[in-house]
Design an enzyme around this catalytic site. Structure first.
Site, short mmCIF file in Angstrom:
data_model
loop_
_atom_site.label_atom_id
_atom_site.label_comp_id
_atom_site.label_asym_id
_atom_site.label_seq_id
_atom_site.Cartn_x
_atom_site.Cartn_y
_atom_site.Cartn_z
N MET A 159 0.84 -1.20 0.00
CA MET A 159 0.00 0.00 0.00
C MET A 159 0.87 1.25 0.00
O MET A 159 0.71 2.15 0.83
CB MET A 159 -0.91 -0.08 1.22
CG MET A 159 -2.26 0.54 1.14
SD MET A 159 -3.23 0.26 -0.33
CE MET A 159 -4.88 0.29 0.40
N GLY A 160 1.81 1.32 -0.94
CA GLY A 160 2.59 2.55 -1.14
C GLY A 160 1.80 3.51 -2.00
O GLY A 160 0.57 3.41 -2.08
N ARG A 161 2.49 4.41 -2.65
CA ARG A 161 1.79 5.40 -3.49
C ARG A 161 0.93 4.72 -4.56
O ARG A 161 -0.23 5.09 -4.76
CB ARG A 161 2.81 6.31 -4.18
CG ARG A 161 3.35 7.41 -3.29
CD ARG A 161 4.50 8.10 -4.00
NE ARG A 161 5.63 7.18 -4.06
CZ ARG A 161 6.72 7.29 -3.31
NH1 ARG A 161 6.88 8.32 -2.53
NH2 ARG A 161 7.68 6.40 -3.39
N ILE A 162 1.52 3.73 -5.24
CA ILE A 162 0.79 3.10 -6.34
C ILE A 162 -0.38 2.27 -5.80
O ILE A 162 -1.51 2.36 -6.31
CB ILE A 162 1.73 2.25 -7.23
CG1 ILE A 162 2.80 3.15 -7.87
CG2 ILE A 162 0.93 1.52 -8.31
CD1 ILE A 162 3.92 2.40 -8.58
N THR A 241 1.67 -5.58 -11.69
CA THR A 241 2.32 -4.49 -12.42
C THR A 241 3.56 -4.02 -11.66
O THR A 241 4.05 -2.91 -11.88
CB THR A 241 1.37 -3.29 -12.63
OG1 THR A 241 0.89 -2.85 -11.35
CG2 THR A 241 0.18 -3.63 -13.51
N ARG A 243 6.85 -6.22 -10.02
CA ARG A 243 8.04 -6.88 -10.54
C ARG A 243 7.73 -8.35 -10.73
O ARG A 243 7.10 -8.98 -9.88
CB ARG A 243 9.23 -6.72 -9.58
CG ARG A 243 9.92 -5.36 -9.62
CD ARG A 243 10.63 -5.08 -10.93
NE ARG A 243 11.32 -3.78 -10.95
CZ ARG A 243 10.75 -2.63 -11.35
NH1 ARG A 243 9.50 -2.62 -11.75
NH2 ARG A 243 11.46 -1.52 -11.35
N GLU A 272 12.62 -10.52 -18.74
CA GLU A 272 12.07 -9.56 -19.71
C GLU A 272 13.13 -9.26 -20.76
O GLU A 272 14.26 -8.97 -20.39
CB GLU A 272 11.64 -8.28 -19.00
CG GLU A 272 10.48 -8.54 -18.03
CD GLU A 272 10.07 -7.32 -17.22
OE1 GLU A 272 10.68 -6.24 -17.38
OE2 GLU A 272 9.13 -7.45 -16.43
N HIS A 291 5.71 -4.64 -19.82
CA HIS A 291 6.25 -3.71 -18.80
C HIS A 291 6.02 -2.25 -19.21
O HIS A 291 6.98 -1.50 -19.43
CB HIS A 291 7.74 -3.99 -18.53
CG HIS A 291 8.17 -3.52 -17.17
ND1 HIS A 291 9.11 -4.16 -16.42
CD2 HIS A 291 7.77 -2.46 -16.42
CE1 HIS A 291 9.30 -3.52 -15.28
NE2 HIS A 291 8.48 -2.47 -15.25
C1 GLV Z 1 9.11 0.57 -13.62
O1 GLV Z 1 8.90 -0.61 -13.47
C2 GLV Z 1 9.64 1.39 -12.57
O2 GLV Z 1 10.13 0.86 -11.56
O3 GLV Z 1 9.59 2.61 -12.72
C1 GLV Z 2 5.83 3.90 -5.72
O1 GLV Z 2 5.69 5.05 -6.14
C2 GLV Z 2 5.14 3.37 -4.55
O2 GLV Z 2 5.46 3.82 -3.45
O3 GLV Z 2 4.23 2.52 -4.70
#
Ligand code: GLV
Ligand code: GLV
Length: 337
Positions: A159-162, A241, A243, A272, A291
């Site tokens: 639960m980071g930014r993304i 989405t 790794r 990849e 990716h």
């Molecule tokens: C892409 O996968 C990134 O880490 O920016």
């Molecule tokens: C990346 O920006 C994250 O913290 O999920």
């Protein structure tokens, strides 16, 4: 003073490299393919600064054999390709591009969730191949049935930014959100996202859609393994989405083939580019992307700008805005002085 030498491992969109020429002697690797490791090693050895991508292996051998190297400005949010501990030890600053790619990556995540749930890629192939026409029926109650998201449970791992940007969008789809992270969010943040914290094992068992947003670390490598895949809710969807190495791809292909998982959406792979003969490519219930989480003109340009801002700040003797290894300031002050 001569300009510090900067080696850039790939062309970037926008005018960031132009801007950098004012400060650095910019040396660009112009090929579409990544520079081979030996080339990167050779270039790093004579450079003061690097711009790297997630496909460039920056290991301790490279760092310790590059005495002039002071900063690595990574064009990505993830930096599992760089030996951070070694960089810090050698006084090398490492920066990344967080924040600017959050919304683009969340959007791609939802594109994969929707495509997997509603079989969009299969449907496209059905129309395009002439199969729809050959059936001779324009509409059928049983044609290409998928699954609904409304009222279902989204399980966010990381639960980071993304992860939060993905969770925020779940409200629009009428989904319940549960999440797991090694750090729990503050209560007011949970309330805003309408997200409930659960242990990982419970998330695996309860989520209808599981989506992964953790960095790749020794702890998260193989996190979604055979045992956990055996315990997902029957008919669940998995989206990655983050790794590729976080998921055991062979075990995932098996779970999809057996129908334990309904579908998957994958933007990242352990290797990849993904070899086209991997069993996962033979399955209809998986949507594959190469990716492209951050691949919008807006985001990729902002990432380049942030790479430049980090390098310019460092050049001017300031701590770069998105420094990864914050302890490095105790080893060496920023700048080339
Ligand atoms: C892409 O996968 C990134 O880490 O920016
Ligand atoms: C990346 O920006 C994250 O913290 O999920």
């Amino acid at each position: 003073m001569a300009k510090p030498r900067l080696f850039v491992t790939r062309e970037l969109p926008g005018n960031a490299l132009k801007r950098l020429e004012e400060y650095y002697d910019v040396n660009l690797w112009e090929k579409y393919q990544a520079p081979p490791y030996e080339v990167l090693l050779e270039e790093a050895r004579k450079s003061d600064a690097l711009v790297t991508l997630l496909t460039d292996r920056v290991d301790c051998n490279l760092i310790s054999s590059s005495p002039r190297l002071r900063i690595i400005s990574q064009y990505a949010v993830g930096y599992d390709n760089i030996d951070i501990e070694c960089a810090t030890k050698h006084g090398v600053y490492v920066t990344n591009t967080p924040g600017v790619l959050t919304e683009a990556t969340a959007e791609l995540t939802w594109a994969l969730i929707l495509a997997a749930a509603r079989r969009i890629v299969e449907a496209d192939r059905f129309v395009r191949s002439g199969e729809w026409y050959r059936t001779g029926t324009g509409w059928h109650p049983m044609m290409l049935l998928g699954t609904e998201l409304y009222g279902k449970t989204l399980g966010v791992i990381g639960m980071g930014r993304i992860g939060r940007a993905v969770a925020r969008r779940a409200q629009g789809f009428g989904m319940k959100v549960i999440y797991y992270d090694k750090r729990r969010l503050p209560p007011e943040e949970e309330k805003k996202l309408n997200a409930q914290y659960v242990p990982l094992e419970r998330l695996i068992e309860e989520a209808d859609v599981i989506t992964i947003h953790t960095p790749l670390t020794p702890e998260t490598e193989g996190l979604i393994n055979r045992e956990r895949l055996a315990r997902v809710k029957k008919g669940a969807i998995l989206v990655n989405t983050a790794r590729g190495k976080i998921v055991d791809l062979d075990a995932l292909a098996e779970a999809l083939r057996e129908g334990r998982l309904r579908a998957a959406g994958l933007d990242v792979f352990p290797q990849e580019p993904l070899p086209p003969d991997h069993p996962i490519t033979k399955l209809d219930n998986v949507v594959l992307a190469p990716h492209i989480g951050s691949a919008t003109w807006e985001t990729r340009t902002r990432m380049a700008d942030l790479v430049a801002e980090n390098l310019i700040a460092f050049y001017e003797g300031r701590v770069p805005p998105t420094l990864v290894n914050k302890d490095v300031v105790n080893v060496r002050p920023p700048g080339f002085g």
